[in-house]
Design a protein around this motif. Structure first.
Motif, short mmCIF file in Angstrom:
data_model
loop_
_atom_site.label_atom_id
_atom_site.label_comp_id
_atom_site.label_asym_id
_atom_site.label_seq_id
_atom_site.Cartn_x
_atom_site.Cartn_y
_atom_site.Cartn_z
N ARG A 86 47.75 31.09 73.05
CA ARG A 86 48.00 31.37 74.47
C ARG A 86 46.69 31.47 75.25
O ARG A 86 46.58 31.01 76.38
CB ARG A 86 48.81 32.66 74.63
N LEU A 87 45.68 32.08 74.62
CA LEU A 87 44.37 32.16 75.27
C LEU A 87 43.81 30.76 75.50
O LEU A 87 43.25 30.46 76.56
CB LEU A 87 43.41 32.97 74.41
N GLY A 88 43.99 29.88 74.53
CA GLY A 88 43.51 28.52 74.66
C GLY A 88 44.19 27.74 75.77
O GLY A 88 43.63 26.77 76.29
N ARG A 89 45.39 28.17 76.14
CA ARG A 89 46.12 27.48 77.21
C ARG A 89 45.65 27.90 78.60
O ARG A 89 45.68 27.10 79.53
CB ARG A 89 47.63 27.75 77.09
N VAL A 90 45.26 29.15 78.80
CA VAL A 90 44.97 29.64 80.15
C VAL A 90 43.48 29.77 80.45
O VAL A 90 43.08 29.76 81.62
CB VAL A 90 45.65 31.00 80.41
N TYR A 91 42.65 29.88 79.42
CA TYR A 91 41.24 30.21 79.66
C TYR A 91 40.39 29.06 80.17
O TYR A 91 39.51 29.27 81.01
CB TYR A 91 40.62 30.81 78.40
N PRO A 92 40.56 27.81 79.69
CA PRO A 92 39.64 26.75 80.11
C PRO A 92 39.52 26.58 81.62
O PRO A 92 38.41 26.53 82.16
CB PRO A 92 40.23 25.50 79.43
N LEU A 93 40.64 26.49 82.33
CA LEU A 93 40.56 26.31 83.77
C LEU A 93 39.97 27.55 84.43
O LEU A 93 39.20 27.45 85.39
CB LEU A 93 41.95 26.01 84.35
N HIS A 94 40.31 28.71 83.92
CA HIS A 94 39.77 29.95 84.49
C HIS A 94 38.25 29.96 84.43
O HIS A 94 37.58 30.23 85.45
CB HIS A 94 40.32 31.17 83.75
N VAL A 96 36.16 27.51 84.12
CA VAL A 96 35.61 26.47 85.00
C VAL A 96 35.58 26.97 86.44
O VAL A 96 34.60 26.76 87.17
CB VAL A 96 36.43 25.17 84.88
N MET A 97 36.63 27.65 86.88
CA MET A 97 36.67 28.16 88.25
C MET A 97 35.65 29.26 88.46
O MET A 97 35.04 29.35 89.53
CB MET A 97 38.08 28.66 88.59
N VAL A 98 35.43 30.11 87.46
CA VAL A 98 34.38 31.13 87.59
C VAL A 98 33.04 30.44 87.80
O VAL A 98 32.23 30.85 88.66
CB VAL A 98 34.35 32.03 86.34
N GLY A 99 32.78 29.38 87.02
CA GLY A 99 31.54 28.63 87.20
C GLY A 99 31.45 28.00 88.57
O GLY A 99 30.37 27.97 89.19
N ALA A 344 45.73 18.09 90.94
CA ALA A 344 46.08 16.96 90.07
C ALA A 344 44.88 16.56 89.22
O ALA A 344 45.02 16.23 88.03
CB ALA A 344 46.57 15.79 90.91
N LEU A 345 43.69 16.61 89.81
CA LEU A 345 42.48 16.26 89.06
C LEU A 345 42.14 17.31 88.01
O LEU A 345 41.81 16.98 86.87
CB LEU A 345 41.31 16.09 90.02
N THR A 346 42.20 18.58 88.39
CA THR A 346 41.87 19.63 87.42
C THR A 346 42.88 19.67 86.29
O THR A 346 42.53 19.98 85.14
CB THR A 346 41.77 21.01 88.10
N TYR A 347 44.13 19.34 86.59
CA TYR A 347 45.12 19.25 85.52
C TYR A 347 44.74 18.16 84.54
O TYR A 347 44.76 18.37 83.33
CB TYR A 347 46.51 18.97 86.11
N ALA A 348 44.40 16.98 85.07
CA ALA A 348 44.09 15.84 84.21
C ALA A 348 42.78 16.02 83.46
O ALA A 348 42.66 15.61 82.29
CB ALA A 348 44.05 14.56 85.04
N LEU A 349 41.79 16.64 84.10
CA LEU A 349 40.45 16.72 83.52
C LEU A 349 40.20 17.99 82.73
O LEU A 349 39.31 18.01 81.87
CB LEU A 349 39.40 16.60 84.62
#
Length: 377
Positions: A86-94, A96-99, A344-349
């Motif tokens: 579950r962590l692997g599903r939610v953390y990557p985009l988070h 990236v947004m912090v960065g 759409a881009l952040t979902y794909a990338l």
């Protein structure tokens, strides 16, 4: 796509198409909440209550986690593996947004560690601790407070699901205590309003799946049930401003909405199964996390270019653009289009590669079958 095993226990996964699209619409509702002052849509009572759509996320999360993992956790599925997945599903985009917030602070919205952007807030964001605080003022992806609460809920699900009556009893007591705290307005660090909302919604969502599996309400005319639950939920949201802490009871109309639309049976469900609605659902997590950043970025750029008035007032900068009459609605629609396009881009990338990585990781840990049908929340 919200994906889970069929409640009958067959091998074929069941796709809750309408629920996934509703999640996309709920994400748009949160976006509208952050656009006060932007024309009649931004000023509507429904938009002003848009923050309550986060509670829909919690209810839906409890429903699909119970559907996807409840039985398997009872059958011995690794709880630590479940939590890690579950962590692997939610953390990557988070992260990236912090960065992105950090880069924007250095490049445009300076200074990076002043004016409510100190180093403590950055570390709190990276570690996903905002949901346990009494206030949500973190510049660095402050919207992710609900993701930090989700992780707590996943841990609770890992511990309690499959524990029989004891697990149900503990979850029930926590939910009642959380609702009592919400209605009274009482909170302390860790047991914050954020956590209380998450516990109430998630627990009710899990209970809603039990009713769904038992066929509760299945004989009701699908069209009538869908229309009624939508009307009740929208009416409650419009009324929410007038009822104080009773607004937290919105989880009950949301649970009814999930129960009815989980069957994908009525005319509204068919509308939600169209490609644009399904795409909105697919991009909903990105919409939720990217829109505050885009709002701040475009607003500051407009201010720097002289297209907006000063920083005073509570409305976002975009609501203070120097515009002809009727221009605010055009700005709102343009901003929504920008958010959806970027999402759409952040979902794909980011999101999609993260999901694939999560599946590969699960396969190495010996759980490919479980993750093939894991929900995306």
């Amino acid at each position: 796509m919200v994906v889970t095993r069929r409640p009958t226990g067959t091998a074929q996964p069941h796709r809750f198409v309408a629920l996934d699209s509703l999640r996309g619409l709920a994400a748009v509702g949160v976006v509208l909440f952050h656009l006060p002052g932007l024309g009649p849509v931004g000023n509507s009572a429904l938009a002003r209550s848009g923050y309550l759509f986060v509670d829909f996320f919690f209810v839906l999360s409890g429903f699909v986690i119970a559907a996807s993992y409840g039985d398997r956790l009872a059958q011995g599925f690794s709880r630590s593996r479940f939590a890690a997945l579950r962590l692997g599903r939610v953390y990557p985009l988070h992260i990236v947004m912090v960065g992105a917030y950090l880069v924007a602070a250095v490049a445009i919205m300076r200074p990076a560690f002043a004016d409510g952007r100190d180093l403590t807030d950055l570390f709190r964001a990276i570690l996903l601790l905002d949901g346990y605080a009494l206030t949500r003022t973190n510049y660095y992806n402050g919207q992710s407070w609900s993701i930090s609460v989700e992780l707590l809920l996943y841990a609770g699900a890992a511990i309690l699901m499959g524990r029989g009556r004891l697990g149900i009893a503990i979850a029930g007591v926590l939910a009642v205590a959380a609702m009592a705290s919400l209605l009274s307005g009482w909170q302390v660090p860790v047991w914050s309003t954020n956590v209380q909302r998450g516990i109430c919604g998630f627990t009710l969502g899990a209970g809603t799946f039990v009713l769904f599996r038992k066929g509760f309400g299945a004989r009701l005319p699908a069209g009538l049930a869908e229309g009624a639950t939508v009307a009740i939920a929208i009416g409650f949201l419009i009324w929410a401003e007038q009822i104080g802490t009773l607004r937290w009871l919105v989880v009950f109309p949301f649970a009814a909405l999930v129960l009815v639309f989980a069957r994908d049976a009525g005319p509204l469900s068919r509308m939600l199964a169209t490609r644009p609605m399904m795409a909105l659902g697919r991009w909903s997590y990105s919409i939720y996390l990217t829109h505050p950043f885009l709002l701040g970025l475009t607003g500051h750029l407009a201010l720097m270019a002289g297209f907006a008035t000063g920083r005073g007032g509570a409305d976002p900068i975009l609501a203070r653009l120097i515009l002809p009459e009727g221009g605010q609605t055009a700005v709102l629609l343009g901003y929504l289009a920008l958010v959806v396009g970027v999402s759409a881009l952040t979902y794909a990338l980011i999101e999609e590669p993260g999901r694939k990585w999560s599946k590969r990781w699960a396969a190495r840990w010996g759980a490919p079958g479980a993750e093939r049908v894991a929900p995306t929340i």
